[in-house]
Write an enzyme that holds these catalytic residues in place. Sequence first.
Site, PDB file in Angstrom:
ATOM      1  N   ASP A 108      15.995 -13.244  70.618  1.00  0.00           N
ATOM      2  CA  ASP A 108      14.612 -12.911  70.970  1.00  0.00           C
ATOM      3  C   ASP A 108      13.827 -14.178  71.326  1.00  0.00           C
ATOM      4  O   ASP A 108      12.690 -14.384  70.894  1.00  0.00           O
ATOM      5  CB  ASP A 108      13.906 -12.147  69.842  1.00  0.00           C
ATOM      6  N   HIS A 142      11.081 -10.413  74.193  1.00  0.00           N
ATOM      7  CA  HIS A 142      10.409  -9.133  74.409  1.00  0.00           C
ATOM      8  C   HIS A 142       9.027  -9.279  75.037  1.00  0.00           C
ATOM      9  O   HIS A 142       8.446  -8.296  75.496  1.00  0.00           O
ATOM     10  CB  HIS A 142      10.336  -8.328  73.094  1.00  0.00           C
ATOM     11  N   SER A 184       3.158 -12.406  69.454  1.00  0.00           N
ATOM     12  CA  SER A 184       4.566 -12.679  69.749  1.00  0.00           C
ATOM     13  C   SER A 184       4.736 -13.892  70.650  1.00  0.00           C
ATOM     14  O   SER A 184       4.072 -14.021  71.677  1.00  0.00           O
ATOM     15  CB  SER A 184       5.200 -11.472  70.433  1.00  0.00           C
TER      16      SER A 184
END
Length: 541
Positions: free
Chosen positions: A301, A268, A383
């Site tokens: 992910d 992402h 992230s």
Amino acid sequence: MSTENEGKSEGTQVPPAPSAPPVPVESPSAASQAPAPDAGAPTTPLPAAPHQAPDAVPAGGAGATGAPEDGWPPPGTPRTAPAPYAPVDGDWPPPTVPHASAAHGSAAPQGSPVAPGNDWQNPPPPATPLYADAGAGTHAYGADGAGAGAGGGSGTVWGASYQQPAPKSGRGRGGLVAAVLVAALVAGGLGGGLGYTLARNDDNSGSTTVSASTDGGAVKRDPGTVAGVAARALPSTVTIEAQSSSGEGGTGTGFVFDTQGHIVTNNHVVAEAVDGGKLTATFPDGKKYNAEVVGHAKGYDVAVIKLKNAPSDLKPLALGNSDKVAVGDSTIAIGAPFGLSNTVTTGIISAKNRPVASSDGSGSSSSYMSALQTDASINPGNSGGPLLDASGNVIGINSAIQSTGGGGLGGTTQSGSIGLGFAIPINQAKYVAQQLIKTGEPVYAKIGASVSLQEGSGGAKITDTAEGGSSAVESGGPADQAGLKPGDVITKLDDMVIDSGPTLIGEIWTHQPGDKVTITYERSGKTHTVDLTLGSRKGDN
């Protein structure tokens, strides 16, 4: 548990006293009859009368400007007599005041003027007076004991006649005070000398400071400290900026995976730049490189990017073993929360095998993991950054946070850390990254059956039909060969309790295709156990 990806961040001489009428002095007999003031009354004593007339020449023939005696007063200092007593209410002559010579014990002749001499000294400061209110009792402010009422008792009040106190013994409090003063002066002299030396040696600005024995940079930090781990790991982390062809994008983090320039991060983080977007990676030293997406896996992910014109001195971070991590182990997270690059936070592993279904940024829950849970502060922008153990080994990739509201990626606002962060175990991420580098596509393990994604069903229930109306159990697949049927509820995979479909998917994806697992399921109220070999699925479609 359904969470959202924590995402990406978007000095003159003193004049002599004025002349005044001389102060008359009583005879010794009169002085001896004068009542002594109350010892508690804070009256101010006058200095002892000197024994020389104003124009008398001191012994030694020095004249009016003779040399000082015992060094006092200092040369050049004008000698002045103490200010005379001022009469109250304009009365003159003033009341007689008993005045005994402190030096010889005899009284000066009555009416003789008081003259300054070499033995004259400054009077002590006045004690605190009593205050009298009209029509009210007298209050001894700061004195020992209570004051007498107005119209009775003793005590000095403002506007009353001045009373000279009787001389006190030299063996009283004055001796103690002198000793205390001497001790204080000695202590003050030592401290002042030390401060002066430090100021002269270390600071020419006039400000006295004390410096540390060593500079901060000279401190030796053990490799196992947070500072030591951060110093080694930071040079191998990057801040990633991804931008789509339409100009949309954000910021995330990544870390050096190998010497060839591959950087591991979250899917992402780079999703915006997959189709014709722009991607850059910036190291803590400020060096910035363009990069390209090598491969990305939506379900895991995980994504891999590669630096263009990568430097030859890249230092990959050491990968640890996430299976060996224990609850309570220390953790260190590195990232760019809210765009603040090279941020280091610490915590512990607060749970393992936490089932997490997270958003990929499009509003759908398409990423599943059996995550490492940590209370290290993780925020949007963290992230893709590494989660390290106390030795500096990568044990996970920071991916998602639990939010208390509608914030986070995909919401209207970005929420912050509440102490619940989730990381993809590095054992799983390593496998996925290697597949992406090798083929550009992810490979997923599977059982060949569709399960309900609803939580609270007590397990993972095989649906009646798959998406699109096809059979829920893939013909000839692992589940089919193991005899599983629609309606069966899977409650365990090996020793891991399965409480929902997302938990099952996340647990399966911790394995690789070809792994043998034991499935425990319930059918018609009975519990069954079966072994099966996991199949594989390539790509995200």
